[in-house]
Write a protein that holds these residues in place. Structure first.
Motif, mmCIF file in Angstrom:
data_model
loop_
_atom_site.group_PDB
_atom_site.id
_atom_site.type_symbol
_atom_site.label_atom_id
_atom_site.label_comp_id
_atom_site.label_asym_id
_atom_site.label_seq_id
_atom_site.Cartn_x
_atom_site.Cartn_y
_atom_site.Cartn_z
ATOM 1 N N VAL A 297 13.360 -1.500 -0.435
ATOM 2 C CA VAL A 297 13.405 -0.397 -1.402
ATOM 3 C C VAL A 297 13.353 -0.869 -2.856
ATOM 4 O O VAL A 297 12.647 -0.254 -3.677
ATOM 5 C CB VAL A 297 14.629 0.498 -1.132
ATOM 6 N N PRO A 298 14.054 -1.932 -3.265
ATOM 7 C CA PRO A 298 13.989 -2.317 -4.688
ATOM 8 C C PRO A 298 12.571 -2.554 -5.190
ATOM 9 O O PRO A 298 12.271 -2.284 -6.367
ATOM 10 C CB PRO A 298 14.830 -3.609 -4.737
ATOM 11 N N ASP A 299 11.686 -3.036 -4.333
ATOM 12 C CA ASP A 299 10.306 -3.283 -4.760
ATOM 13 C C ASP A 299 9.501 -1.987 -4.871
ATOM 14 O O ASP A 299 8.427 -1.976 -5.484
ATOM 15 C CB ASP A 299 9.610 -4.220 -3.768
ATOM 16 N N LEU A 300 10.008 -0.897 -4.268
ATOM 17 C CA LEU A 300 9.289 0.379 -4.285
ATOM 18 C C LEU A 300 9.702 1.267 -5.448
ATOM 19 O O LEU A 300 8.948 2.143 -5.862
ATOM 20 C CB LEU A 300 9.516 1.129 -2.968
ATOM 21 N N LEU A 301 10.925 1.040 -5.955
ATOM 22 C CA LEU A 301 11.454 1.879 -7.028
ATOM 23 C C LEU A 301 11.003 1.337 -8.383
ATOM 24 O O LEU A 301 11.481 0.308 -8.845
ATOM 25 C CB LEU A 301 12.986 1.902 -6.963
ATOM 26 N N LYS A 302 10.086 2.053 -8.996
ATOM 27 C CA LYS A 302 9.571 1.659 -10.309
ATOM 28 C C LYS A 302 9.547 2.888 -11.219
ATOM 29 O O LYS A 302 9.168 3.984 -10.780
ATOM 30 C CB LYS A 302 8.148 1.098 -10.204
ATOM 31 N N ALA A 303 9.944 2.695 -12.451
ATOM 32 C CA ALA A 303 9.810 3.779 -13.426
ATOM 33 C C ALA A 303 8.348 4.212 -13.492
ATOM 34 O O ALA A 303 7.438 3.375 -13.499
ATOM 35 C CB ALA A 303 10.303 3.321 -14.796
ATOM 36 N N GLY A 304 8.123 5.522 -13.514
ATOM 37 C CA GLY A 304 6.762 6.058 -13.548
ATOM 38 C C GLY A 304 6.273 6.546 -12.202
ATOM 39 O O GLY A 304 5.292 7.300 -12.132
ATOM 40 N N ARG A 305 6.915 6.116 -11.102
ATOM 41 C CA ARG A 305 6.565 6.623 -9.776
ATOM 42 C C ARG A 305 7.353 7.898 -9.494
ATOM 43 O O ARG A 305 8.474 8.077 -9.984
ATOM 44 C CB ARG A 305 6.869 5.598 -8.681
ATOM 45 N N THR A 306 6.809 8.765 -8.673
ATOM 46 C CA THR A 306 7.556 9.966 -8.290
ATOM 47 C C THR A 306 8.404 9.676 -7.049
ATOM 48 O O THR A 306 8.141 8.733 -6.293
ATOM 49 C CB THR A 306 6.622 11.137 -7.958
ATOM 50 N N GLU A 307 9.434 10.506 -6.866
ATOM 51 C CA GLU A 307 10.249 10.396 -5.653
ATOM 52 C C GLU A 307 9.371 10.517 -4.411
ATOM 53 O O GLU A 307 9.575 9.798 -3.427
ATOM 54 C CB GLU A 307 11.293 11.501 -5.629
ATOM 55 N N ARG A 308 8.397 11.411 -4.456
ATOM 56 C CA ARG A 308 7.554 11.632 -3.280
ATOM 57 C C ARG A 308 6.712 10.391 -2.961
ATOM 58 O O ARG A 308 6.517 10.041 -1.793
ATOM 59 C CB ARG A 308 6.650 12.849 -3.511
ATOM 60 N N GLU A 309 6.222 9.724 -3.982
ATOM 61 C CA GLU A 309 5.445 8.499 -3.764
ATOM 62 C C GLU A 309 6.311 7.415 -3.131
ATOM 63 O O GLU A 309 5.902 6.750 -2.176
ATOM 64 C CB GLU A 309 4.865 8.000 -5.091
ATOM 65 N N VAL A 310 7.521 7.256 -3.644
ATOM 66 C CA VAL A 310 8.437 6.264 -3.068
ATOM 67 C C VAL A 310 8.795 6.658 -1.642
ATOM 68 O O VAL A 310 8.832 5.814 -0.739
ATOM 69 C CB VAL A 310 9.704 6.142 -3.935
ATOM 70 N N GLY A 311 9.058 7.947 -1.428
ATOM 71 C CA GLY A 311 9.420 8.414 -0.094
ATOM 72 C C GLY A 311 8.332 8.182 0.925
ATOM 73 O O GLY A 311 8.612 7.855 2.089
ATOM 74 N N ARG A 312 7.080 8.341 0.518
ATOM 75 C CA ARG A 312 5.968 8.097 1.436
ATOM 76 C C ARG A 312 5.942 6.631 1.854
ATOM 77 O O ARG A 312 5.753 6.312 3.039
ATOM 78 C CB ARG A 312 4.654 8.498 0.769
ATOM 79 N N ASP A 313 6.168 5.732 0.905
ATOM 80 C CA ASP A 313 6.190 4.306 1.242
ATOM 81 C C ASP A 313 7.371 3.974 2.166
ATOM 82 O O ASP A 313 7.249 3.161 3.086
ATOM 83 C CB ASP A 313 6.291 3.468 -0.030
ATOM 84 N N ILE A 314 8.517 4.593 1.907
ATOM 85 C CA ILE A 314 9.684 4.350 2.753
ATOM 86 C C ILE A 314 9.430 4.850 4.173
ATOM 87 O O ILE A 314 9.792 4.183 5.156
ATOM 88 C CB ILE A 314 10.932 5.012 2.140
ATOM 89 N N ALA A 315 8.813 6.016 4.308
ATOM 90 C CA ALA A 315 8.519 6.550 5.640
ATOM 91 C C ALA A 315 7.631 5.593 6.427
ATOM 92 O O ALA A 315 7.850 5.359 7.630
ATOM 93 C CB ALA A 315 7.855 7.923 5.523
ATOM 94 N N GLU A 316 6.633 5.016 5.748
ATOM 95 C CA GLU A 316 5.765 4.040 6.423
ATOM 96 C C GLU A 316 6.565 2.813 6.838
ATOM 97 O O GLU A 316 6.368 2.261 7.926
ATOM 98 C CB GLU A 316 4.615 3.645 5.494
ATOM 99 N N ALA A 317 7.504 2.390 5.996
ATOM 100 C CA ALA A 317 8.312 1.218 6.305
ATOM 101 C C ALA A 317 9.258 1.489 7.480
ATOM 102 O O ALA A 317 9.548 0.587 8.277
ATOM 103 C CB ALA A 317 9.118 0.793 5.074
ATOM 104 N N ILE A 318 9.764 2.722 7.586
ATOM 105 C CA ILE A 318 10.648 3.078 8.708
ATOM 106 C C ILE A 318 9.907 2.908 10.030
ATOM 107 O O ILE A 318 10.438 2.339 10.993
ATOM 108 C CB ILE A 318 11.183 4.515 8.540
ATOM 109 N N LEU A 319 8.675 3.372 10.085
ATOM 110 C CA LEU A 319 7.885 3.220 11.316
ATOM 111 C C LEU A 319 7.543 1.752 11.556
ATOM 112 O O LEU A 319 7.620 1.264 12.684
ATOM 113 C CB LEU A 319 6.621 4.063 11.220
ATOM 114 N N ALA A 320 7.185 1.046 10.495
ATOM 115 C CA ALA A 320 6.825 -0.365 10.643
ATOM 116 C C ALA A 320 8.008 -1.199 11.108
ATOM 117 O O ALA A 320 7.833 -2.246 11.754
ATOM 118 C CB ALA A 320 6.292 -0.908 9.311
ATOM 119 N N ALA A 321 9.230 -0.755 10.819
ATOM 120 C CA ALA A 321 10.433 -1.490 11.217
ATOM 121 C C ALA A 321 10.811 -1.247 12.677
ATOM 122 O O ALA A 321 11.804 -1.816 13.145
ATOM 123 C CB ALA A 321 11.602 -1.108 10.314
#
Length: 371
Positions: free
Chosen positions: A168-192
């Motif tokens: 998660v720390p690598d996904l949280l960047k100023a300028g990104r939306t919550e939805r953009e970060v959430g989409r990446d997290i959802a992909e990571a949940i499946l990949a895990a």
């Protein structure tokens, strides 16, 4: 350790359920697709308008009514190991009358907690002399006390969601939306290794003060605290759920101070877990620390919930629940502090009550992570 179907759904469970049904004074359990049916048989049946129903009489042999087109799936499911008779029904048949005829006159039936209303009403019409209760009242004692196989499955789920939080720390960047970060997290949940994504909460800045915020198009800003609460279901059927708090750069004034209060509260609640301690005492252990620091009004939910085949199940770690903990109880410990319009924080681990204390199933650092 990789859990197997035999570990999670032992052939002895059906006998345990029948014994519990008789002890509760219920004539038969009627279990339609959902966590109750999966717990008893291992069969993750499709929930359809066509009736699939495991019938567990208090006195008699269990059987499963299935639509004929679903019979191959049932026969290839873990339920086939149990020796349950499959009773197929054709499109023009009445499966509710079929169940009623085979069960015979009983005073009470227990309906799966997640049974559709249309099915419960059809059963009421087919069995007018039978009162209806929730099957959960019969199954709760069995489902709350997790077996070694179930704890191993929850441990696997905990490790998988920990692996996502590590990214998660690598996904949280100023300028990104919550939805953009959430989409990446959802992909990571499946990949895990999860089979499904159950929820992704990314609450940045003021959205962190809403415990079930989920996602929005809000742009994450420098200095925002971000609450990330995520979970999914593993192929075993068992669930993960863990919350950590991140800050995109240095957090706002005062945040680190109340975050430290929250961390101490979560530690205190986990330390209170041992056999014989009541669920409400664990809640109080967290709540007292927060209240003493002046944030009692900002802790607006229970301290935890049970977890297993459902993300939220018994026992609930809340004031008024005097149920004593026992070895095998698995639940979240997740106190929170929420300042409306400003920001919030929550720390959540899944904890298992052991013979002598507790085991945390989530092991990521609990300190505030500055991304």
């Amino acid at each position: 350790m990789t859990t197997t179907s035999s570990d999670l759904y032992p052939v002895t469970r059906l006998a345990d359920v029948r014994e519990a049904t008789a002890a509760a004074g219920v004539g038969a359990l009627l279990l339609t697709p959902g966590p109750d049916l999966r717990y008893v048989t291992g069969y993750d049946a499709l929930a359809l308008e066509r009736l699939t129903c495991l019938v567990v009489p208090a006195d008699g042999d269990p059987f499963m009514v299935v639509p004929r087109l679903e019979l191959p799936a049932a026969e290839h499911s873990p339920a086939a190991r149990l020796g349950v008779e499959f009773v197929p029904w054709d499109e023009t048949a009445d499966p509710y009358a079929l169940v009623a005829g085979r069960v015979g006159p009983v005073a009470t039936v227990g309906l799966a907690d997640r049974m559709w209303a249309m099915q419960s009403l059809r059963f009421r019409a087919a069995m007018p002399g039978a009162g209806q209760v929730l099957a959960g009242s019969v199954l709760r004692g069995l489902r709350m006390r997790k077996s070694a196989g179930e704890i191993a499955a929850l441990r696997e789920a905990g490790a998988a969601i920990d692996a996502v939080h590590a990214q998660v720390p690598d996904l949280l960047k100023a300028g990104r939306t919550e939805r953009e970060v959430g989409r990446d997290i959802a992909e990571a949940i499946l990949a895990a290794g999860h089979a499904t994504v159950d929820f992704v909460i990314v609450g940045s800045g003021p959205n962190g003060a809403s415990p079930h915020h989920e996602l929005s198009d809000r742009v994450i800003q420098a200095g925002d605290p971000v609450v990330v609460d995520i979970g999914g279901q593993m192929p075993s059927g068992y669930c993960s759920d863990s919350t950590r708090v991140y800050s995109v750069g240095e957090p706002p004034a005062g945040f680190a101070e109340y975050y430290e209060v929250l961390r101490r509260a979560q530690d205190a609640a986990c330390a209170a877990v041992r056999p014989g301690v009541s669920c409400e005492a664990v809640d109080a252990a967290a709540r007292d620390v927060i209240a003493e620091a002046g944030h009692g009004d900002h802790f607006i939910h229970r301290t935890g919930h049970g977890i297993g085949l459902e993300t939220h199940e018994e026992p609930y770690i809340v004031s008024g629940n005097t149920e004593p903990l026992a070895p095998g109880f698995a639940f979240s410990v997740e106190p929170g502090i929420y300042l409306p319009g400003r920001h919030g924080a929550r720390i959540e681990d899944i904890v298992v009550c052991t013979d002598t204390g507790h085991e945390r199933l989530n092991n990521r650092p609990r300190d505030l992570v500055v991304a």
